[in-house]
Design a protein around this motif. Structure first.
Motif, PDB file in Angstrom:
ATOM      1  N   HIS B 153       0.818  -1.212   0.000  1.00  0.00           N
ATOM      2  CA  HIS B 153       0.000   0.000   0.000  1.00  0.00           C
ATOM      3  C   HIS B 153       0.850   1.261   0.000  1.00  0.00           C
ATOM      4  O   HIS B 153       0.700   2.114   0.852  1.00  0.00           O
ATOM      5  CB  HIS B 153      -0.910   0.048   1.228  1.00  0.00           C
ATOM      6  N   HIS B 250       2.381   1.454  10.505  1.00  0.00           N
ATOM      7  CA  HIS B 250       2.164   0.190  11.205  1.00  0.00           C
ATOM      8  C   HIS B 250       1.413  -0.754  10.279  1.00  0.00           C
ATOM      9  O   HIS B 250       0.411  -0.363   9.684  1.00  0.00           O
ATOM     10  CB  HIS B 250       1.355   0.452  12.473  1.00  0.00           C
ATOM     11  N   SER B 252      -1.087  -3.661   8.947  1.00  0.00           N
ATOM     12  CA  SER B 252      -2.365  -4.181   9.428  1.00  0.00           C
ATOM     13  C   SER B 252      -2.207  -5.669   9.722  1.00  0.00           C
ATOM     14  O   SER B 252      -1.216  -6.295   9.335  1.00  0.00           O
ATOM     15  CB  SER B 252      -3.444  -3.972   8.378  1.00  0.00           C
ATOM     16  N   THR B 253      -3.191  -6.203  10.429  1.00  0.00           N
ATOM     17  CA  THR B 253      -3.138  -7.616  10.778  1.00  0.00           C
ATOM     18  C   THR B 253      -3.028  -8.473   9.519  1.00  0.00           C
ATOM     19  O   THR B 253      -2.286  -9.445   9.484  1.00  0.00           O
ATOM     20  CB  THR B 253      -4.405  -8.011  11.549  1.00  0.00           C
ATOM     21  N   ARG B 254      -3.765  -8.085   8.481  1.00  0.00           N
ATOM     22  CA  ARG B 254      -3.762  -8.921   7.281  1.00  0.00           C
ATOM     23  C   ARG B 254      -2.404  -8.892   6.588  1.00  0.00           C
ATOM     24  O   ARG B 254      -1.893  -9.930   6.160  1.00  0.00           O
ATOM     25  CB  ARG B 254      -4.856  -8.470   6.313  1.00  0.00           C
ATOM     26  N   THR B 255      -1.794  -7.706   6.503  1.00  0.00           N
ATOM     27  CA  THR B 255      -0.458  -7.619   5.919  1.00  0.00           C
ATOM     28  C   THR B 255       0.501  -8.524   6.678  1.00  0.00           C
ATOM     29  O   THR B 255       1.296  -9.264   6.083  1.00  0.00           O
ATOM     30  CB  THR B 255       0.054  -6.166   6.015  1.00  0.00           C
ATOM     31  N   PHE B 256       0.408  -8.459   7.992  1.00  0.00           N
ATOM     32  CA  PHE B 256       1.268  -9.265   8.854  1.00  0.00           C
ATOM     33  C   PHE B 256       1.093 -10.751   8.530  1.00  0.00           C
ATOM     34  O   PHE B 256       2.063 -11.482   8.339  1.00  0.00           O
ATOM     35  CB  PHE B 256       0.887  -8.965  10.306  1.00  0.00           C
ATOM     36  N   VAL B 257      -0.170 -11.181   8.435  1.00  0.00           N
ATOM     37  CA  VAL B 257      -0.450 -12.597   8.169  1.00  0.00           C
ATOM     38  C   VAL B 257       0.022 -12.979   6.761  1.00  0.00           C
ATOM     39  O   VAL B 257       0.579 -14.062   6.553  1.00  0.00           O
ATOM     40  CB  VAL B 257      -1.957 -12.868   8.352  1.00  0.00           C
ATOM     41  N   ILE B 260       3.680 -13.570   6.918  1.00  0.00           N
ATOM     42  CA  ILE B 260       3.966 -14.848   7.582  1.00  0.00           C
ATOM     43  C   ILE B 260       3.784 -15.998   6.583  1.00  0.00           C
ATOM     44  O   ILE B 260       4.639 -16.876   6.451  1.00  0.00           O
ATOM     45  CB  ILE B 260       3.029 -15.058   8.793  1.00  0.00           C
ATOM     46  N   LEU B 281       8.020  -5.601  16.231  1.00  0.00           N
ATOM     47  CA  LEU B 281       7.266  -6.226  15.143  1.00  0.00           C
ATOM     48  C   LEU B 281       8.083  -7.320  14.467  1.00  0.00           C
ATOM     49  O   LEU B 281       7.569  -8.388  14.164  1.00  0.00           O
ATOM     50  CB  LEU B 281       6.870  -5.173  14.117  1.00  0.00           C
TER      51      LEU B 281
END
Lengths: 271, 331
Positions: B153, B250, B252-257, B260, B281
Motif C-alpha cells: 500500500h 504500522h 495491518s493484521t492482514r499484511t502481517f499474516v 507470515i 514487530l
C-alpha cells in the motif's frame, strides 16, 4: 471457510484473544460499578496517566507494561487521596491528574528521541506484538480482580447504591473508592495493548452501559456486561482481520453500534 | 521620605531587580545561542589565499557526507546535519542548524521524499552564496525513480536512492561539478578524487552483482520500513517489508499474516531490521515463522564514535552484502 478461520492458527492472534478477553472481563465488571457511581471517566483519566508510565518504561528500558502498572496504581491512589482531602469534585481531579500524566509523557517522549514509534503502539493498541508475558500478567490480574470483586461484593454494592447505609454498617466509603480506583488503574494498563490508551475507557463504559440498559437485576447487569464485552472483543478482533481494519476501531465501533441498537430496541419495547 | 524606603519600596525594588535579572538571563541565553553558532574565523579568512580556502559543506546524511569528503579530501570541511542514530524520516532542523547553513558554501540533501522540511527552511536561509544541492536531481525521473516495490500500500517514492551504486556514481559527478564551480582552480583535483571513489563504487557494484547472481532465494523480508528498494531493484531481488516508506507506518493484521504465509511458503528464515529501529514487530514476525533477526543497515545509521572514520559507508555496504548472501543462500 478455511481461510476465514485460519487466523486462529497464528500465535500473535491467540495471544491477542487471550489478553483481550481477560481484559474484557475486568473492564466490564468494573465498568458497571463505575457507571453507577458516576465515575466512568476515571478510566480515561488513568489511561492518560498510564501514558506517562509507558514513556517512563520506554525511556528507562523497563518493560512498559510494568512501569505503567506501577505508575498508574500509585497515581490512582494519589488521585483518590487528593479528592478526599480537598473535597474537589472527582471530574475536576480526573482532569487535573490526566493532564499531568499526559504532560509528563510528552516531556519524556521529547527527551528521548527514539521512542516515538513504540509509543504509537500503546496509544492506538497493537495486537500484533502482545508478548506471552503480557498475556500471563493480564490473565492473572483479571483473575485476582474477579476474586476481589466477589470477596468485597457486599461493600462495593452498599457504597454504590446507598453510601449512608454503608457508613452506618461500618463500611468505609473512602477505602472502597480507593480500591475501585486502583483496580481501574490496573485494568486500564492491561487494556492499552489491545485497544490503546486513547480508547481503553470504551471497554469499561460501553459494555456496562449496554448491560445496564437491559438488565433487571444488578447481577444480570454484571453478567450482561461481561457477555457483551467478551463478544464484542472476540468479534472485533476477528473483524479487524477479515476487514483489514485496526483492532481498536473494530472493537469500539462494534460495541458502540450494539449500544445504539440496544437503546433503540429498549425504547420501542418501553412504549 | 521614610515611607519611600519602607517595606513597599523594598518589595517593589526587589520585584524590579528580579525582573531585571530574569530579562538579563533570557537575553544572555538567547545571545549565547547566536554567538556559539558563529565560530571564530580562522586567520586564513582575513587574508584570502587560494591554497588555504576550504569548501564548507553541510550534508544531511552519511552517504552524502562521505561522497563529499571523498571528492574534496583536505580541501573541504563537511558537517553532518542529522546526527547518527537518529531517525532521518522524522528529524527536522532547529534554528541553530539554519545558522550553520548560512555559513556554508554548499548544502547537500537527497530531496523532498527524504527531507520534506527543505522547502520550509529554504526561505529562512537568505545567504546568497549557499548552493542548495538536491542529489535526487541525478535521477532520470521516468527511468530511475522507483515507487517502493515490495512495500504494501505505498504510492510514495523511495527516498533511499543511495543504495543503488550506479546512482551514487552520478551523484559524485554532480558533486564534482558543483564543487568545481565554487572553487574552479581545484576542478582537476576534485575530478581525480571523484574518479577514485567512483572506481570503488563500481568495484562494489560488480561484487554485489556477482555475489547475488546465483541464490537459492530472491525474496528478502524486512521487519521494518522498506528502505532497500533500490538495492533490490538493481540486483533483481524482491524486498518484502512490514511497513511502508517511513518507519512510523504500522502494518495491518492482514499484511502481517500475508507476510507470515509468504515466509512459510518460501521457507524464508531471516528477518532483516535496521540496527536502530525498534524490533518488536520483527520479533513477533520471527517468533511466528521461526526465523532469525539480522541487521541490515540502510547506510545512514552508524555508531556516533565512527563518525570520522573514512569509508564507513562502503564498509557498511560490504557488511550488508555478506548478510544478504547468507540469508539468500548465494553461492
Amino acid at each position: 471457510m478455511e481461510t476465514v478461520w485460519s487466523i486462529f492458527h497464528y500465535g500473535f492472534f491467540q495471544r491477542a484473544l487471550l489478553a483481550g478477553l481477560s481484559v474484557g472481563i475486568s473492564c466490564a465488571l468494573l465498568g458497571v460499578f463505575l457507571i453507577l457511581r458516576k465515575a466512568a471517566m476515571i478510566g480515561h483519566g488513568l489511561a492518560h496517566v498510564s501514558f506517562a508510565g509507558v514513556a517512563i518504561g520506554l525511556s528507562l528500558g523497563w518493560l512498559p507494561l510494568l512501569s505503567a502498572l506501577f505508575f498508574t496504581v500509585i497515581t490512582a491512589g494519589v488521585l483518590v487521596k487528593i479528592r478526599q482531602k480537598t473535597g474537589l469534585y472527582s471530574d475536576t481531579v480526573i482532569a487535573l491528574v490526566s493532564s499531568f500524566g499526559f504532560a509528563l509523557g510528552i516531556l519524556l517522549v521529547s527527551l528521548s528521541q527514539r521512542i516515538n514509534v513504540e509509543l504509537f503502539s500503546y496509544l492506538f493498541g497493537d495486537i500484533l506484538t502482545i508478548s506471552s508475558l503480557e498475556v500471563i500478567v493480564s490473565i492473572l490480574l483479571a483473575l485476582s480482580l474477579v476474586i476481589i470483586i466477589i470477596v468485597y461484593f457486599r461493600e462495593f454494592l452498599y457504597t454504590t447504591f446507598d453510601p449512608e447505609a454503608a457508613q452506618v454498617a461500618g463500611i468505609s466509603g473512602d477505602k472502597v473508592e480507593l480500591l475501585l480506583t486502583v483496580l481501574s488503574g490496573i485494568t486500564v494498563v492491561l487494556g492499552m495493548k489491545v485497544v490503546g490508551i486513547l480508547l481503553v475507557v470504551s471497554l469499561m463504559v460501553i459494555p456496562a452501559a449496554s448491560a445496564l440498559r437491559i438488565a433487571r437485576t444488578f447481577r444480570q447487569a454484571l453478567l450482561g456486561a461481561v457477555v457483551f464485552s467478551l463478544g464484542e472483543i472476540f468479534i472485533g478482533l476477528c473483524l479487524s482481520f477479515w476487514l483489514d481494519i485496526p483492532a481498536a476501531a473494530a472493537i469500539v465501533l462494534l460495541s458502540f453500534g450494539l449500544y445504539i441498537l440496544i437503546v433503540l430496541l429498549t425504547k420501542r419495547s418501553a412504549q | 521620605m521614610k515611607n519611600f524606603f519602607g517595606p513597599g519600596f523594598r518589595r517593589s525594588a526587589g520585584f524590579f531587580l528580579g525582573l531585571g535579572i530574569f530579562l538579563l538571563v533570557i537575553t544572555c541565553s538567547l545571545a549565547k545561542t547566536t554567538w556559539t553558532t558563529f565560530p571564530p574565523s580562522p586567520p586564513g579568512n582575513y587574508f584570502p589565499c587560494h591554497s588555504a580556502k576550504k569548501l564548507k559543506i553541510v550534508a544531511t546524511i552519511l552517504p552524502l557526507q562521505e561522497f563529499a569528503q571523498a571528492v574534496c579530501q583536505e580541501k573541504g570541511e563537511i558537517d553532518l546535519l542529522i546526527p547518527p542514530g537518529v531517525d532521518i524520516h522524522s528529524w527536522s532542523p532547529r534554528p541553530s542548524h539554519l545558522q550553520d547553513l548560512a555559513q556554508a558554501d554548499c548544502f547537500l540533501f537527497v530531496g523532498k521524499d527524504l527531507e520534506p522540511w527543505i522547502s520550509e527552511i529554504r526561505n529562512s536561509v537568505t545567504a546568497s552564496s549557499l548552493r542548495w544541492v538536491e542529489v535526487a536531481q541525478v535521477l532520470n525521473v521516468q527511468k530511475d525513480r522507483i515507487s517502493l516495490p515490495g512495500a504494501y500500500h505505498s504510492h510514495h517514492h523511495d527516498p533511499h536512492l543511495w543504495l543503488d551504486f550506479e546512482i551514487d556514481v552520478k551523484i559524485i559527478d554532480l558533486l564534482v561539478d558543483v564543487f568545481s564551480e565554487v572553487l574552479p582552480e581545484e576542478a582537476a583535483y576534485f575530478r581525480q578524487n571523484g574518479q577514485r571513489y567512483q572506481d570503488e563504487l563500481e568495484k562494489l557494484d560488480k561484487l554485489y552483482a556477482a555475489s547475488l547472481a546465483n541464490c537459492r532465494q530472491r525474496i528478502f523480508v524486512v521487519g521494518g520500513h522498506a528502505a532497500f528498494g533500490y538495492l533490490a531493484h538493481r540486483y533483481g531481488l524482491q524486498q518484502i517489508a512490514l511497513s511502508g516508506v517511513t518507519p512510523n507506518a504500522h502494518p495491518s493484521t492482514r499484511t502481517f499474516v500475508e507476510i507470515i504465509k509468504l515466509m512459510k511458503n518460501n521457507n524464508i528464515k531471516t528477518v532483516f531490521v535496521d540496527p536502530f529501529s525498534p524490533i518488536r514487530l520483527a520479533k513477533a514476525l520471527a517468533a511466528e515463522t521461526g526465523a532469525t533477526i539480522v541487521t541490515l543497515n540502510p547506510g545512514v545509521l552508524f555508531p556516533p564514535e565512527k563518525k570520522d572514520q573514512p569509508g564507513i559507508f562502503l564498509s557498511i555496504m560490504r557488511e550488508n552484502l555478506e548478510k544478504l548472501k547468507n540469508a539468500l543462500g548465494c553461492q
